[in-house]
Write a protein that holds these residues in place. Sequence first.
Motif, short mmCIF file in Angstrom:
data_model
loop_
_atom_site.label_atom_id
_atom_site.label_comp_id
_atom_site.label_asym_id
_atom_site.label_seq_id
_atom_site.Cartn_x
_atom_site.Cartn_y
_atom_site.Cartn_z
N ARG A 97 5.88 16.79 -9.47
CA ARG A 97 4.79 16.30 -9.18
C ARG A 97 3.52 16.32 -9.37
O ARG A 97 2.84 17.58 -9.30
CB ARG A 97 4.31 15.78 -7.90
N ASN A 112 -5.20 6.71 -5.10
CA ASN A 112 -4.15 6.93 -4.63
C ASN A 112 -3.50 7.79 -6.57
O ASN A 112 -4.27 8.02 -7.17
CB ASN A 112 -3.86 5.36 -5.60
N ARG A 116 2.46 7.42 -6.79
CA ARG A 116 3.03 7.81 -5.54
C ARG A 116 2.84 7.82 -4.44
O ARG A 116 3.87 7.41 -3.19
CB ARG A 116 3.23 10.05 -6.20
N GLY A 117 1.73 7.76 -3.77
CA GLY A 117 0.90 7.23 -2.40
C GLY A 117 -0.18 7.04 -2.51
O GLY A 117 -1.02 7.59 -2.95
N GLU A 118 -0.32 6.84 -1.71
CA GLU A 118 -2.51 6.85 -1.45
C GLU A 118 -2.52 7.84 -0.50
O GLU A 118 -1.93 7.85 0.78
CB GLU A 118 -2.81 5.03 -0.89
N ILE A 136 2.45 0.58 5.84
CA ILE A 136 3.18 2.28 4.88
C ILE A 136 4.48 0.78 5.31
O ILE A 136 6.01 0.72 5.87
CB ILE A 136 3.59 2.75 6.55
N ARG A 137 5.32 1.86 4.04
CA ARG A 137 6.86 1.04 3.83
C ARG A 137 7.38 2.49 4.04
O ARG A 137 8.26 1.84 4.13
CB ARG A 137 6.55 0.29 1.99
N ARG A 138 7.18 3.26 3.28
CA ARG A 138 8.46 4.38 3.17
C ARG A 138 7.81 5.52 4.13
O ARG A 138 8.90 5.49 5.01
CB ARG A 138 8.50 5.15 1.52
N GLU A 175 -0.59 11.17 3.61
CA GLU A 175 0.06 10.88 2.09
C GLU A 175 0.65 9.30 2.63
O GLU A 175 1.56 10.31 3.10
CB GLU A 175 0.94 11.41 0.70
N ARG A 177 3.38 6.03 2.58
CA ARG A 177 4.02 5.70 0.45
C ARG A 177 4.36 3.91 1.63
O ARG A 177 4.91 4.20 2.45
CB ARG A 177 4.65 6.65 -0.36
#
Length: 177
Positions: A97, A112, A116-118, A136-138, A175, A177
């Motif tokens: 990462r 960002n 990978r994510g905000e 949030i998508r994930r 974080e 995602r």
Amino acid sequence: MTHGKQNWLWGLLPVAVLALAGNAQAQRYDDGYYNDGPVRCESNKNRTAQCPFEGRARLVRQLSGSPCIEGDTWGQSRGGIWVTRGCRAEFVAERGRPSHGGGHGWGGNGGNRGGRGEIIGCDSNDNRMRRCNVSIRRDARMIRQRSNTACIEGQTWGWDRDGVWVNRGCRADFEVR
């Protein structure tokens, strides 16, 4: 028991084992960026503890009511993690990462990180519930606790598709995602 009945029973054994294994799986953090399984490290009686660990640690689950704050009540030294003043938590090792910015490899810019994510901050001031709206998508993961009050997922913080919530004085960076 006859030989035919024994063979029939032995034939059921793999099915039974698979059914039980499906019910006994522990949560894993192996999403391509983290090594398998969490490592638990505990400060008992407020004493400092060292736990063997390889790689960059990320706190994934705080187990204690005492705060686990990176650089204050937990951190890394050569070959391990240290915890103190009652911090008890589970950690996973990151792999591959990227690090952007300063600090502890989490990116001091608050933006960002390589797609990978905000990173967002969410603060419960005056012990009040606060929702920080973000799509949030994930998933959402606490990456840095900033409060002396414990941030415990499901108790003092959580998330859904519409954002992160914090309560009872939890202040942290997440974080999403």
